[in-house]
Each structure stands twice: as C-alpha cells, then as structure tokens.
Design an enzyme around this catalytic site. Structure first.
Site, mmCIF file in Angstrom:
data_model
loop_
_atom_site.group_PDB
_atom_site.id
_atom_site.type_symbol
_atom_site.label_atom_id
_atom_site.label_comp_id
_atom_site.label_asym_id
_atom_site.label_seq_id
_atom_site.Cartn_x
_atom_site.Cartn_y
_atom_site.Cartn_z
ATOM 1 N N GLY A 142 0.877 -1.377 0.092
ATOM 2 C CA GLY A 142 0.000 0.211 0.219
ATOM 3 C C GLY A 142 0.891 1.202 -0.011
ATOM 4 N N PHE A 143 1.877 1.162 1.090
ATOM 5 C CA PHE A 143 2.765 2.399 1.132
ATOM 6 C C PHE A 143 1.836 3.630 1.174
ATOM 7 C CE2 PHE A 143 4.635 -0.670 -2.179
ATOM 8 C CZ PHE A 143 5.500 -1.437 -1.311
ATOM 9 N N ILE A 201 -0.218 -5.443 5.347
ATOM 10 C CA ILE A 201 -0.077 -4.984 3.971
ATOM 11 C C ILE A 201 1.111 -5.438 3.461
ATOM 12 C CG2 ILE A 201 -1.559 -2.881 4.243
ATOM 13 C CD1 ILE A 201 1.117 -1.246 4.553
ATOM 14 N N GLY A 218 1.112 0.504 13.220
ATOM 15 C CA GLY A 218 0.066 -0.597 13.279
ATOM 16 C C GLY A 218 0.530 -1.640 14.424
ATOM 17 N N LEU A 221 9.564 -6.788 17.719
ATOM 18 C CA LEU A 221 8.784 -7.629 18.111
ATOM 19 C C LEU A 221 8.959 -9.254 17.277
ATOM 20 C CD1 LEU A 221 5.807 -5.640 18.185
ATOM 21 C CD2 LEU A 221 6.855 -6.505 20.227
ATOM 22 N N THR A 266 10.680 -10.341 10.587
ATOM 23 C CA THR A 266 9.763 -9.567 9.762
ATOM 24 C C THR A 266 10.376 -8.030 9.951
ATOM 25 O OG1 THR A 266 8.254 -9.337 11.647
ATOM 26 C CG2 THR A 266 7.792 -10.878 9.849
ATOM 27 N N GLY A 317 8.487 0.279 10.481
ATOM 28 C CA GLY A 317 8.750 -0.027 9.041
ATOM 29 C C GLY A 317 9.352 1.328 8.313
ATOM 30 N N GLU A 318 8.625 2.385 8.520
ATOM 31 C CA GLU A 318 9.252 3.499 7.634
ATOM 32 C C GLU A 318 10.527 4.068 7.917
ATOM 33 O OE1 GLU A 318 5.144 5.639 6.683
ATOM 34 O OE2 GLU A 318 5.382 5.246 8.452
#
Ligand SMILES: Cc1cc2nc3c(=O)[nH]c(=O)nc-3n(C[C@H](O)[C@H](O)[C@H](O)COP(=O)(O)OP(=O)(O)OC[C@H]3O[C@@H](n4cnc5c(N)ncnc54)[C@H](O)[C@@H]3O)c2cc1C
Ligand code: SF4
Lengths: 761, 328
Positions: A254-255, A481, A524, A645, A649, A719-720
């Site tokens: 999605g980004f 996502i 998230g 976590l 991933t 993530g970002e």
C-alpha cells in the site's frame, strides 16, 4: 468465510515475541492461495467495470457520446456524470478536522468538471473486463479546455501557508531569532534541494469487488485502514456506516496509497447497486498514477549556521510543495527537523503552491522521506565546510531534550547507532576529500545519514476467544499490508496466553471485527498489538477465574500466582492440565474477552516525552568515471526502535525501507508534463523502482532497546524508519565518490556527468 | 483492446497469406510488445496470426561459416546458445542486457527487431504523436525527451528504436530474411531494414504489409574482439540511454579494423561508419580514440532533455573502444 490458512504450523511454548518467527501467511503467499480483492470469488458471478479517464487536465465535458459503447455486445451499463446516482459534493479543499481527511465523501462522476488529467469520466461495465475496456475506447468526448497550473518553482510567489500539515502538525515553528543567529554564524550553508513527484506503485493495484444484499454492501478491496475507508465510502454513497462492510484480508502493498477511498471502490459500489449484481473494478497501472495518490514535487531550502567548532547556532528548513487545488495535502516535510539536532535558533515552515492535479497522498515515510534527503545532505555539506567528520558533527549537536518541545526523549540512541554503524561499516575507509577512492574506472564513495521517525499510536480494539479445544482466535479490523502483522500478532497472543503459536489464529481485515487504526505511519504493531495484548490479558484473567471457581481455590487470594498457563497447559498449584482438557471441563462454551488502547496523542506519556525511533544509514556507492552510472554497493542500517517484536519481519521491513531510500535517491521520479498536466512515465517500464540487481549487499542491525514510555511491549514504530535518511546516505556517498553535489533528486547520471572530468584512459 | 479474431499458423505460407489478405491483420510472436500496445488501443488489429509455433526456432550454421537464426528463436535461447556466446559475444551480451528474464523467455528474434518505440507519448492516446496518428504533431519534441534520439531524427519524430539485440546485429552485419506476400524471399541488410522518420514516422521499416521475417543470418564473425556496453538508469530492466556495440581487431599498437554501432541515440541501430574509418589503421592513442568518439556523435542534435546523450555517447564510445582494444 474465515480463512484458516493463516494458522501457523510451528509448535512449542515459551516466549515468542522478538524471535524471528516465519511469517504465518508465508506459505499461502508463495503458493498463490492468498486471495486478493480482485480475485475474491464470492456471491453471484460479477460484472467487470473499466474506468475511462479524461484526456485533459482542466475544463468541462461539453458532450459525452456513449451510444456506441452501450450497444457493444457484452456491455451492461455505461455510467457518466449524466446518469450516475447522486453523491454529495466534493467538499472544501481543507477539511475542518484532521480525521475527516480520511472519512470525507469522494464522489466520482458527480458533475461535468474535469479537475485533473485522467480523472474518471465514465465507467463501462461489461460481462468481461475485455468487453468493458474495448467499449470504453468507443466513447467520444468533447471538452471545453481551461488552462491549468502545474509549475512549482516559478510559482513560489503564489505559495500560501496551510492551517496545519499532514497529521495535524503546526505549519511553522520558530525558536529564538533565526535570522539574526543565521546571519551572525561563522559558517553558513544555504542550499535548495528539489525532490520530484513520486508514485507509490504497490504491486497490487487498487481494486474492488462490491456485493450488495438489500441495503447492505460488502466491499472486498485493498485498503490499509478499514474503519476510515468504510466511513469514507459510506459518506460517498450516502448510506449509514453500518450498511457498509469492508474486507481486506491480504494486501499487495500500500505504501500509504490505500488509506482513503479511490474511484475503484466508489464506482464498483454504485454500479453493483444499479445492476443488482456484484461488480469488480480495478485501476490499471497507468490509471494509478493520476487516481491513486502521489508524493508532490517539493523545493526545500535548508539553512544551517554553525560556530567554527561545529555547534549549530541556527537551523532553518523551509519547504515549498505543490498541492492539489481540489484537496490540500501538506506533507510534514520539515517537522522531523524540529526534533533531530540541537540549535538555539530555529525555523521550520511549510508553504504550498496549488496545482491542477489530483490530491497527494501519504507516501512511504511522509515528511522524513523527502525532508531528510535535504537536511541530511545539508549536514554533510556543513561537515565538509567545517572540516569535520559527518558523524562528529552530528554528535556535537546531539540535544539533551527535544529541542523545540523541551521535553525529554523516551529513548534516543542516535549516537549509539552512528557509532555502531561506523565500526561495522568500516567508516574509517572514507576519505574526507571527495573523489579520492578509485577502483579501476569506478569512483567509490562512502556516505552516512541519521534516521528519525516519530512513534505514533492509533486507537485500536481487539477481541479474542478461546474455544473448548483450547484454540485461540483473535479478531481485529487491522490489516497486514505485507509487513508481517499476522505473524507478530500471533506471537503476542501466544505469549500472552501461554499457548503455542499453532493454537492461535489471527483474523484481520474485516470491519465486522473490532476497529483499529489499521496500517499506516508505522503504528500498526504497537496499536493493534497493545489492544490484542490487553484482550489476551483479560481472557487470561477469565481463564484463571474460571480455574479458581471450579476448583474452589481461595478467591480471597486473587493476587497469588497459583494459576499459570505455560506451553498450552494450565497449572493449578502443582497440577498441570492440557488447555483443551481444561476448557472442556471448565468452560465448554469457550471464553471471550476484548481489549483496547487509545490514541497516543491523548496519552500522558506522549505529552511528557518526545517519542521517536532512530537509526543511522551508511552507504557505499560506485560511480562510473566514463558514464556517470551510479550503483549502490553496500548499505547498512543500524536501528534503535525499541523492542523488536519479530527479528525476521522487522529486518524485512527495514530492508524494504532501505530499498525505497535507494529508489528515491537514484531513480524514482514521475515526470509531469506541464503543457498537458499529465504524468508522462506512467508505467513500471518507465517509472523506475530499484530492481534486484540494483539492490546491493544490505545489512540491518538492531541495537538493544526497550522504550517503556511507548507501550507495554517497549516497541516503537519501525517500518518507515528504513526509508528515513537512507537516500541521503546514498547521495552523500555519491558526493564523496565524485565531488559533484547534486541537489536535484533523483541523482541520475545526466546530472552527475557534467561534473565528472574526462579521466585519462 | 478491441475485439479481434485469432488464428494459429502452421506454415509460413498460410501465415503470410493470412496477414497479407487483410489490412488490419498482424503477426504475433511472443506478444510482449504487441499485446501491451493492443491493451492501450495503440495497435488495433482485427485479426492476429500467431506465428509463435512455426518451425523457425532453429539456430543453424550456414555454409559460409556464419549462423542462421530462425525468427522464432527466443531471446533467452539465442543469448544462451554456445556458438553465439563464443563467436558472437556482443549479441549474447546485448540480448542479456535487454528487458527481463521473463520477457526474454517470450520474446522472439523477429519480434525484437520489429518492436516499436517506447516514447511515452506514443503510449498515451491523448497525446499528439505523428507515429501513432500521422499529422497530429510530436509531443516529445518540446516535451519530456530524455530518452529520445539525437541522430537521424526529423521534426516529425525523435523516437528511438529501443532494441539492444538489433544494435549487436548491426555491428555483426546481419541480414534479415523475409518472405513477402507474393512468396518471394528477400535478404535485407539490417542497416536497410529500418527507415528514418523523415515526414513519415509511422513507416518504420521497408517491409510490406504481410511480409514476414523468417530469420536472421549472421555472417562469420569478423576478426577482433567484441563487446556490448549498455548505459542505463538502473542496473537491469531499463532501456538504453546509450549503448555501444564494438568489434575491434588490433595488431600491435594499431587498429586493423573496427566496427561500431550505437543504440539509444537514433531511430534505428546506428552504425558509426565515420568512427570506423578513422580507427582503421590508426595508432591506439588517446587522441585517436577521442577523435573517433567525436565522429560517432557528429551531427547529433539534442532536444533539451536528451542533450546529455551527446557527451554521454562520446564518452561511452571512447571508453568502450579503449577497453576492447586493451583486451584485444
Ligand atoms: C517492460 C519491458 C522492458 C523491455 N526492455 C527491453 C530492453 O531493455 N531492450 C530491448 O531490446 N527490448 C526490451 N523490451 C522489448 C522486448 O525485447 C520486445 O518486446 C520483444 O523483443 C518483442 O518480441 P515479441 O516476439 O514478443 O514480439 P511481438 O510483440 O509478438 O511482436 C512485435 C511486433 O513485431 C511483429 N512481428 C513479430 N514477429 C514477426 C515476424 N517474424 N515477421 C514480421 N513481423 C513480426 C508483430 O506483428 C508486432 O508488430 C522490453 C519490453 C518490455 C515490455
Ligand atoms: S517522438 Fe515520435 S513517437 Fe514520440 S511523440 Fe513524437 S512522433 Fe510520436
């Protein structure tokens, strides 16, 4: 309905959180059995819609001739502004409240106005996609064309100050007297950088299957934040919220381009209702460029004033961004600069120049991604001017408190990240004088940049149930996502309840489940994870209570740890019992619980602490002496983002971010043809993203950290962060290799070439 | 995509007749270019004749010591062929520098030669484009033309021929074999296959409607060392900004013979004949190489966005020559 496929097969107990657990949805993803929106086979056979876009950027439709298309065999319906069901007006360019940006009505085919190039002007629905597409080509349109505005640089005097930036930050900030401090500084950098239009380009296009049953509509789509999406669609369709159910179980990226409703969902829902039959609509790759968000072109002026010993005295970051005339989007490009370095006098400002394009959207690290390209290159330029190592310059400007808010940092390991990175990367090999390292006909350079990204927390709720077999099912409208959410939530639930991973099923992506803030802003894991953790804790209390009640254990002694659940077994005193056995005996009807968390901005800890994730990026690049071709050779990210976590991933997230950083630095650019207002290179052959052979040796290191201010896990947004600063590290390495400083991104060879002397053969 | 009928041809003769008999019929081979253009409504055939299974998929030695490549030989297979790799390495390198593994597995030799330009305005039906719609104008001339040609262009069209393979074939003096609607066979030197745009950019080759490429003949490789150098914006899966195919034969410190072709700069694979003649017999000095490289781009005209191709072309030619000569 429920998808059993995300069950994990690994068994075992103990502590899973933090471990590099394989993605629970991995097998179905790689075997192609995860179902994406356009592939969902539910309800009666669907009809297929194809969107026709406008051939001009601004003006009005005078005439639209659909007769030929309507008479084409296999065509069921042609919708234009003339016959589209009524929808509310597209409201003002700025919504009164921040959240309404996500929930406002976004009508399509509402009137004859053309507001941007390739804006939908018709939907053709056919028995097949091909029939619909062929018929769309037969529609004839007569326009009255108006001149549009598309330039940024030459229209800077038309810039205005918005009320706020994206995510509700202040448009401007000022501390001290910037102008005075800057003009008095002994060493000054005053540079302007340009970043281009960019597009998200997730692998999975925006696509929707709409199925009505009476007044209820189910929308299978590709969306990141379902509750907002549902609200936006309900507002557009003019139906009550509860009538709309949105499902997004698997999402092909999605980004940030799947936070709001786009034309595919609106048109599929409208057409499905008219035809009394499910309708699928997908945007083509080409259509996604105008109709599914972009990052706007920006100019950034960075002014740094320093003392000769490298103390920043003045830090100024001014941003001019293009923005859609129809809906404002002010990327928070300079906001990170308010927290990154100490400087007594400071100034950050955001200004917008309206253009006749569709709205910009939240793209991969909104704010930091373009902003750090500018500021972190300017820091490199300053370090050179001062004769300081770039890491040393940053260390000398490390603040004790958040420099603009004056509050302490929750955790901040920027210096540790830089030092650890320097050691691992072989930073001492870098020559401070550029253009000095040569291998054959390649110039080699090293560069670095800092990374910072705010920690967000969105409101979220979760429900969890344990059945008579001891199987745990958790439900949230959270989405995965591609980031690994199914997996980390499985780990969290298994740990919280003391059951093996295999006993846990996580069900996501359905607005029938408790609502969350979805996937966006790297919030998230913390948001959905905390809600789920609380739900599991509540469930555990119920299990314990049930255990005590049935065994007559002294209820007046609830604090004692006489009941534990470990590795799927309930232990009461010294008597272990399998969870399934226990449940059958004690609660054969199963037990349920819920949990929730409020938005971070409303919490005391958020007010009292400056919460960010940090990191340091290192890059080695080669530049061909003859052709100027730039290739990255090695990238390293050292990350301090609280507790990790899932090591696997998390690493994948950062690898992806670094790759996007590389794209932004070296190749990503959508060219806007200012004569026509169209994005010229609107496919994946011409819009260059890094491919495998561009992505070099990547390394990610997480430093030990636990942010107890952030959330119960001690984890922060991750993530970002991989994007933030990664591009600047590469750009700084290009300068170090060549001595050519390019301030116009991306750094393509044509911009470096003029500065490269012809080297003797 | 407008509706079309489809037939699979089992002989060259029926295929040629089927296309020649209908003005709106087209051959389809790998389909990697034609199908994309059909989806966008740029090519609108009413009838497709699938030639993908014709028995033209062999790579065979010729009596003269060369190689005959069937039109249906896939790009991947041609690149991997042991004879091509050892005797025509520039061709193998050029093929592998093109597109992606998946596309090369589908793409045919004939289709690669006849692939159409990647000019983005050609791909957008709302934009004026003389190649798509004669007389409509050329949006690229004053638009985004970073990828466009600097040699052999006209005011009507500045599009580049995007094939890498064809550039290597040009330097190898390949001949394109065809069968025309009348049943005659033709051998067309690859340099003569393509037309320059002039005022008719929609006429891209000398082939008649329905004339089919059956194969490509490579003469025995000339003496000397071969190379293909492609300059591009990313490491793979990007069209050439500039590419150079070169074959140089060196004796002592002198060039005996040289052949040079350029890609990414012209509407067709461009043989740099002046460069070749300046090199022939010349001593291998920096001055000679620079001079030869200048000659390769003589007469080149930029259109703004693609101005950089002129210095880039010179630099790439100069270095490619030097590196081949060094190894020769
Ligand atoms: C994303 C992308 C990237 C690419 N990158 C590159 C690159 O970097 N370098 C490069 O060189 N190429 C590149 N290509 C182009 C690719 O090489 C061509 O698409 C391919 O070679 C075409 O071969 P085909 O067999 O699929 O042709 P088709 O699509 O089947 O046909 C193309 C045209 O040739 C005609 N035709 C086919 N065979 C014959 C025949 N035997 N006789 C007469 N007419 C015939 C067809 O009618 C059609 O008009 C790229 C393509 C894509 C989609
Ligand atoms: S360069 Fe040629 S193909 Fe491109 S727009 Fe101009 S005429 Fe069309």
């Amino acid at each position: 309905m429920t998808d059993k496929a995300q069950r994990h097969t690994t068994s075992g107990g103990g502590s899973f959180t933090g471990k590099p657990v394989d993605r629970v949805d991995g097998p179905i993803k790689v075997t192609g059995t995860a179902t994406y929106a356009y592939e969902v086979a539910e309800g009666p056979p669907p009809a297929f819609g194809f969107v026709l876009g406008a051939g001009i950027a601004k003006g009005r439709i005078l005439e639209i001739e659909t007769g030929l298309a309507e008479r084409t065999p296999g065509v069921l319906h042609v919708m234009t502004h003339l016959n589209a069901p009524p929808q509310p007006e597209f409201g003002p360019a700025v919504t009164p409240a921040v959240r309404e940006v996500f929930t406002r009505a976004r009508p399509v085919l509402r009137d004859n106005r053309i507001r941007y190039y390739d804006e939908p002007i018709a939907l053709v629905v056919g028995e097949t996609f091909e029939a619909a597409r062929a018929a769309a080509a037969l529609i004839k349109v007569r326009y009255e064309e108006a001149a549009g505005d598309f330039g940024l640089e030459e229209r800077r005097q038309a810039a205005y100050a918005p009320q706020r930036t994206n995510a509700g930050f202040d448009t401007d900030s000022a501390v001290g007297d910037f102008d005075a401090a800057f003009s008095e500084a002994a060493v000054r950098i005053d540079m302007t950088y340009r970043t281009p239009y960019q597009h998200h380009n997730p692998m999975e296009p925006h696509a929707t299957l709409a199925i009505w049953q009476g007044d209820d509509v189910t929308i299978h789509t590709s969306a990141q934040t379902l509750s907002n999406f549902r609200a936006g669609l309900a507002a557009t369709l003019g139906v009550p919220l509860e009538r709309v159910r949105v499902i997004s179980r698997y999402i092909g990226g999605g980004f940030g381009s799947k936070l709001i409703v786009h034309a595919d969902s609106v048109l599929a829902a409208l057409a499905a209702r008219i035809l009394g039959r499910p309708v699928k609509v997908a945007l083509t790759r080409q259509q996604m460029f105008a109709n599914a968000g972009h990052r706007a072109e920006m100019l950034q002026n960075v002014r740094l004033g320093a003392s000769p010993d490298g103390k920043l005295l003045a830090l100024g970051h001014d941003v001019w961004s293009a923005t859609s005339r129809i809906e404002e989007f002010c990327e928070q490009t300079a906001v990170f600069a308010r927290s990154l370095y100490a400087a007594p006098s400071r100034l950050t400002r955001h200004r917008l120049v309206p253009v006749d394009l569709n709205r910009g959207e939240w793209m991969r690290s909104p704010g930091e991604a373009p902003g750090m390209l500018a500021l972190e290159c300017a820091m490199d330029e300053l370090a050179e001017r001062l004769g300081l190592d770039p890491i040393e310059l940053r260390i000398r400007n490390e603040p004790d408190l958040d420099p603009e808010r004056g509050v302490p940092f929750s955790t901040r390991n920027l210096v540790a990240c830089m030092q650890e990175g320097a050691r691992r990367f072989g930073w001492e090999r870098r020559r401070s004088e550029p253009g000095r390292l040569r291998e054959g006909r390649k110039l080699v350079g090293l560069g670095m940049a800092a990374a910072i990204r705010p920690n967000y927390m969105g409101a979220a709720a979760a429900s969890v149930r344990i059945d008579a077999e001891g199987r745990v099912t958790a439900r949230l409208d959270m989405t995965d996502i591609g980031t690994g959410t199914y997996t980390i939530l499985t780990q969290i639930a298994a740990d919280a309840l003391g059951v093996p991973l295999a006993a846990v099923t996580i069900e996501l992506g359905d607005t029938n489940f408790p609502l969350t803030a979805g996937s966006g802003g790297s919030w998230g894991a913390a948001s959905a994870g905390t809600a789920l953790l609380r739900a599991c804790e509540a469930l555990k209390r119920k299990i314990v209570t049930a255990a005590r009640t049935r065994t007559g254990a002294p209820a007046q002694n609830p604090g004692t740890d006489d009941v534990t659940i470990v590795a799927g077994a309930v232990r009461l005193g010294d008597r272990p019992e399998g969870l399934a056995e226990f449940m059958r005996r004690v609660a054969p009807q199963g037990l349920d619980a819920t949990g929730s968390v409020e938005a971070g901005a409303n919490t005391e800890s958020y007010r009292a602490f400056s919460q960010h994730s940090y990191g340091a990026h290192f890059a080695e690049v080669s530049v061909d002496c003859d052709t100027g071709e730039i290739r990255a050779r090695r990238l390293l990210a050292v990350i301090g983002a609280g507790r990790i976590l899932n090591a696997k991933t998390a690493r994948s997230q950062i690898l992806g971010g670094m790759t996007w950083g590389l794209g932004a630095a070296l190749m990503e650019e959508t060219v806007l043809d200012r004569r026509y207002g169209c994005f010229v290179n609107h496919d994946l052959a011409e819009y260059h993203l890094p491919v495998n052979s561009d992505v070099p040796d990547l390394e990610v290191v997480f430093i030990e950290e636990n942010d107890d201010k952030a959330n119960p896990f001690g984890a922060k947004g991750l993530g970002e962060l991989g994007v933030c600063g990664a591009g600047a590290a590469i750009a700084n390495a290009v300068y170090n290799a060549t001595g050519v400083r390019v301030r116009d991104f991306p750094l393509t060879l044509d911009k470096v070439l003029p500065g490269l002397a012809t080297v003797a053969l | 995509m407008q509706p079309f009928s489809y037939q699979r041809a089992d002989t060259v003769k029926t295929a040629v007749a089927a296309v020649a008999g209908r003005p709106a019929a087209r051959f389809i081979a790998g389909g990697t270019n034609l199908l994309d253009l059909m989806k966008l409504g740029i090519e609108r055939p009413e009838h497709l004749v699938d030639i993908g299974r014709l028995p033209l998929d062999r790579i065979e030695p010729t009596g003269e010591g060369g190689l005959r490549v069937g039109a249906q030989v896939r790009n991947s297979d041609l690149a991997a062929d042991p004879t091509v790799r050892s005797r025509y390495p520039a061709l193998s390198q050029a093929l592998l520098a093109g597109a992606s593994g998946q596309i090369r597995n589908k793409a045919s030799t004939g289709g690669n030669l006849l692939q159409r330009t990647r000019c983005p305005y050609f791909y957008d039906r709302n934009m004026p484009c003389n190649k798509r719609e004669p007389g409509a104008g050329c949006a690229a001339l004053r638009g985004f033309n970073r990828m466009h040609a600097v040699i052999g262009t006209s005011q009507a069209c500045i599009a580049v021929h995007p094939s890498d393979m064809a550039v290597a074939m040009a330097v190898l003096d390949a001949t394109v074999e065809t069968v025309s609607p009348g049943g005659e066979t033709r051998s067309i030197p690859i340099g003569d296959l393509y037309r320059l745009p002039g005022t008719t950019p929609h006429q891209e080759t000398v082939l008649a409607h329905g004339e089919m490429i059956t194969g490509v003949t490579l003469p025995p490789p000339p003496a000397g060392r071969q190379t293909y150098r492609k300059v591009r914006d990313r490491a793979s899966y990007a069209f050439a900004l500039v590419s150079v195919a070169a074959i140089i034969e060196v004796s002592g410190n002198r060039v005996r013979t040289a052949r040079v072709a350029l890609g990414g700069v012209a509407p067709k694979p461009w043989r740099a004949l002046e460069t070749e003649s300046r090199l022939a017999g010349a001593a291998l000095t920096d001055h000679v190489l620079t001079d030869a490289a200048e000659a390769a781009m003589a007469g080149a005209v930029g259109h703004g966005g693609n101005d950089f191709k002129i210095p880039l072309g010179k630099r790439t030619v100069r270095y490619t020559l030097a590196s081949v000569a060094e190894q020769a």
